[in-house]
Design a protein around this motif. Structure first.
Motif, PDB file in Angstrom:
ATOM      1  N   LEU A  46       0.980  -1.140   0.001  1.00  0.00           N
ATOM      2  CA  LEU A  46      -0.029  -0.117   0.092  1.00  0.00           C
ATOM      3  C   LEU A  46       1.047   1.328   0.105  1.00  0.00           C
ATOM      4  O   LEU A  46       1.728   1.523   0.821  1.00  0.00           O
ATOM      5  N   ALA A  47       0.585   2.149  -0.962  1.00  0.00           N
ATOM      6  CA  ALA A  47       1.448   3.335  -1.080  1.00  0.00           C
ATOM      7  C   ALA A  47       0.421   4.597  -1.220  1.00  0.00           C
ATOM      8  O   ALA A  47      -0.701   4.603  -1.643  1.00  0.00           O
ATOM      9  N   ALA A  48       0.913   5.663  -1.122  1.00  0.00           N
ATOM     10  CA  ALA A  48       0.301   6.941  -1.089  1.00  0.00           C
ATOM     11  C   ALA A  48       1.194   7.888  -2.060  1.00  0.00           C
ATOM     12  O   ALA A  48       2.364   7.956  -1.925  1.00  0.00           O
ATOM     13  N   LEU A  49       0.578   8.650  -3.129  1.00  0.00           N
ATOM     14  CA  LEU A  49       1.240   9.344  -4.145  1.00  0.00           C
ATOM     15  C   LEU A  49       2.145  10.401  -3.399  1.00  0.00           C
ATOM     16  O   LEU A  49       3.214  10.736  -4.031  1.00  0.00           O
ATOM     17  N   HIS A  50       1.884  10.912  -2.004  1.00  0.00           N
ATOM     18  CA  HIS A  50       2.874  12.077  -1.550  1.00  0.00           C
ATOM     19  C   HIS A  50       4.180  11.362  -0.970  1.00  0.00           C
ATOM     20  O   HIS A  50       5.089  12.073  -0.733  1.00  0.00           O
ATOM     21  N   GLU A  51       4.197  10.014  -1.212  1.00  0.00           N
ATOM     22  CA  GLU A  51       5.554   9.205  -0.978  1.00  0.00           C
ATOM     23  C   GLU A  51       6.451   9.645  -1.966  1.00  0.00           C
ATOM     24  O   GLU A  51       7.543   9.426  -1.890  1.00  0.00           O
ATOM     25  N   PHE A  52       6.074   9.841  -3.222  1.00  0.00           N
ATOM     26  CA  PHE A  52       6.694   9.935  -4.527  1.00  0.00           C
ATOM     27  C   PHE A  52       6.826  11.306  -4.876  1.00  0.00           C
ATOM     28  O   PHE A  52       6.316  11.598  -6.017  1.00  0.00           O
ATOM     29  N   ASP A  53       7.615  12.452  -4.180  1.00  0.00           N
ATOM     30  CA  ASP A  53       7.584  13.755  -4.703  1.00  0.00           C
ATOM     31  C   ASP A  53       8.430  13.958  -6.015  1.00  0.00           C
ATOM     32  O   ASP A  53       9.661  13.147  -5.965  1.00  0.00           O
ATOM     33  N   MET A  54       7.844  14.767  -6.867  1.00  0.00           N
ATOM     34  CA  MET A  54       8.591  14.977  -7.933  1.00  0.00           C
ATOM     35  C   MET A  54       8.255  16.080  -8.659  1.00  0.00           C
ATOM     36  O   MET A  54       6.839  16.623  -8.345  1.00  0.00           O
ATOM     37  N   PRO A  55       8.911  17.077  -9.393  1.00  0.00           N
ATOM     38  CA  PRO A  55       8.589  18.026  -9.978  1.00  0.00           C
ATOM     39  C   PRO A  55       7.832  17.958 -11.225  1.00  0.00           C
ATOM     40  O   PRO A  55       7.571  16.797 -11.775  1.00  0.00           O
ATOM     41  N   LEU A  56       6.938  19.048 -11.634  1.00  0.00           N
ATOM     42  CA  LEU A  56       6.137  19.008 -12.804  1.00  0.00           C
ATOM     43  C   LEU A  56       7.252  18.491 -14.033  1.00  0.00           C
ATOM     44  O   LEU A  56       8.617  18.949 -14.040  1.00  0.00           O
ATOM     45  N   TYR A  57       6.863  17.612 -14.956  1.00  0.00           N
ATOM     46  CA  TYR A  57       7.619  16.895 -16.011  1.00  0.00           C
ATOM     47  C   TYR A  57       8.188  18.030 -17.043  1.00  0.00           C
ATOM     48  O   TYR A  57       7.368  18.918 -17.389  1.00  0.00           O
ATOM     49  N   ASP A  58       9.383  18.314 -17.174  1.00  0.00           N
ATOM     50  CA  ASP A  58       9.901  19.159 -18.005  1.00  0.00           C
ATOM     51  C   ASP A  58      11.421  18.191 -18.613  1.00  0.00           C
ATOM     52  O   ASP A  58      12.195  17.544 -18.114  1.00  0.00           O
ATOM     53  N   GLY A  59      11.191  18.086 -20.177  1.00  0.00           N
ATOM     54  CA  GLY A  59      12.164  17.501 -20.724  1.00  0.00           C
ATOM     55  C   GLY A  59      13.590  17.877 -20.614  1.00  0.00           C
ATOM     56  O   GLY A  59      14.418  17.329 -20.517  1.00  0.00           O
ATOM     57  N   TRP A 105       6.330  11.180 -15.649  1.00  0.00           N
ATOM     58  CA  TRP A 105       7.743  10.907 -15.240  1.00  0.00           C
ATOM     59  C   TRP A 105       8.111   9.481 -15.292  1.00  0.00           C
ATOM     60  O   TRP A 105       9.224   8.980 -15.865  1.00  0.00           O
ATOM     61  N   VAL A 106       7.298   8.394 -14.778  1.00  0.00           N
ATOM     62  CA  VAL A 106       7.683   6.987 -14.705  1.00  0.00           C
ATOM     63  C   VAL A 106       7.756   6.453 -15.862  1.00  0.00           C
ATOM     64  O   VAL A 106       8.617   5.339 -16.421  1.00  0.00           O
ATOM     65  N   SER A 107       6.882   6.974 -16.895  1.00  0.00           N
ATOM     66  CA  SER A 107       6.913   6.312 -18.368  1.00  0.00           C
ATOM     67  C   SER A 107       8.291   6.496 -18.989  1.00  0.00           C
ATOM     68  O   SER A 107       8.499   5.902 -19.915  1.00  0.00           O
ATOM     69  N   ARG A 108       8.977   7.553 -18.428  1.00  0.00           N
ATOM     70  CA  ARG A 108      10.209   7.721 -19.095  1.00  0.00           C
ATOM     71  C   ARG A 108      11.327   6.505 -18.559  1.00  0.00           C
ATOM     72  O   ARG A 108      12.552   6.988 -19.229  1.00  0.00           O
ATOM     73  N   GLN A 216       8.352   7.887 -27.923  1.00  0.00           N
ATOM     74  CA  GLN A 216       8.732   9.041 -26.883  1.00  0.00           C
ATOM     75  C   GLN A 216       7.433   9.373 -26.368  1.00  0.00           C
ATOM     76  O   GLN A 216       6.607  10.014 -27.149  1.00  0.00           O
ATOM     77  N   ARG A 217       7.271   9.288 -25.176  1.00  0.00           N
ATOM     78  CA  ARG A 217       5.845   9.347 -24.558  1.00  0.00           C
ATOM     79  C   ARG A 217       5.519  10.791 -24.072  1.00  0.00           C
ATOM     80  O   ARG A 217       4.308  11.262 -24.150  1.00  0.00           O
ATOM     81  N   ALA A 218       6.393  11.580 -23.726  1.00  0.00           N
ATOM     82  CA  ALA A 218       6.296  12.793 -23.262  1.00  0.00           C
ATOM     83  C   ALA A 218       7.069  13.598 -24.325  1.00  0.00           C
ATOM     84  O   ALA A 218       8.402  13.817 -24.167  1.00  0.00           O
ATOM     85  N   GLU A 219       6.448  14.573 -25.233  1.00  0.00           N
ATOM     86  CA  GLU A 219       6.980  15.288 -25.961  1.00  0.00           C
ATOM     87  C   GLU A 219       6.585  16.836 -25.875  1.00  0.00           C
ATOM     88  O   GLU A 219       5.383  16.945 -25.698  1.00  0.00           O
ATOM     89  N   GLY A 220       7.334  17.759 -26.052  1.00  0.00           N
ATOM     90  CA  GLY A 220       7.074  19.285 -26.117  1.00  0.00           C
ATOM     91  C   GLY A 220       7.253  20.159 -27.249  1.00  0.00           C
ATOM     92  O   GLY A 220       8.362  19.511 -28.053  1.00  0.00           O
TER      93      GLY A 220
END
Length: 220
Positions: A46-59, A105-108, A216-220
């Motif tokens: 059992l996990a909570a999302l707040h355990e995995f801190d990460m910034p907004l995705y930025d290539g 992020w994790v998809s990268r 590539q899953r995240a492109e900008g």
């Protein structure tokens, strides 16, 4: 090798509460799914999302620094499981931004950890629809990444009134339906993981029978 030694271990399931608020009913629903999966014989993380801190995705950040620690930690937890469940709130009829950001992020990571995993989606909301619209939106990125999202989703309406003191649902019919959904989901996962009865390869494009490089899953 003895027959006992050849027996597979219990299924491993990651249950992620995707709300950041500590008192969210999605945290309570995640705990209940954890309890039901454990009762069905699974080993549950059992996990909570707040355990995995990460910034907004930025290539540019990814190119300079790689994946943040929170994304790597979530990747590691996913890699250890046979399947995962997400209990997600609904924000403006869609996916919460923090959850979508975590998926991006994790998809990268390579190998990409969502591919071929089974997922069960549940939600809780004070609204009558119980966050169901958000789950339909959540299916899109997960299925795009190759996750086998279980068809039967569970949405708990009026969630602020739905839980008893013991953590179960006050409505016996809803409690039974959730238990049956979790059990059926685990049965499908077990059939795939233990007996190989489901096709293992998923293709990004219909008719594609190659093992081409991952898009590539995240492109900008």
């Amino acid at each position: 090798m003895s027959t006992a030694a050849a027996q597979p271990g219990p299924l491993r399931v990651l249950v992620l509460g995707a709300a950041l608020r500590a008192e969210s009913t999605n945290a309570r629903l995640a705990a209940l799914v954890t309890r039901l999966a454990a009762d069905a014989g699974a080993t549950v993380d059992l996990a909570a999302l707040h355990e995995f801190d990460m910034p907004l995705y930025d290539g540019d950040v990814e190119a300079a620094d790689g994946l943040p620690a929170g994304a790597l930690a979530l990747r590691d937890r996913l890699e250890l499981c046979d399947a995962f469940a997400i209990s997600s709130p609904e924000y403006n009829a869609s996916v919460p931004g923090a959850l979508k950001n975590a998926i991006d992020w994790v998809s990268r990571a390579r190998p990409q950890p969502f591919r071929t995993k089974h997922a069960l989606l549940v939600s809780a909301s004070p609204s009558l629809v119980g966050g169901n619209r958000g789950l339909w939106a959540l299916r899109v990125p997960l299925e795009h990444l190759g996750t086998r999202v279980y068809p039967d989703m569970f949405s708990l309406g009026r969630s602020h009134q739905a839980f008893a003191a013991d953590g179960l649902l006050t409505d016996p019919g809803l409690q039974q339906r959730l238990a049956e959904t979790v059990t059926a989901f685990l049965g499908l996962v077990e059939a795939d993981a233990r007996y190989g009865c489901l096709q293992r390869r998923w293709y990004e494009f219909l008719g594609d029978r190659t093992e081409a490089a991952v898009t590539q899953r995240a492109e900008g």
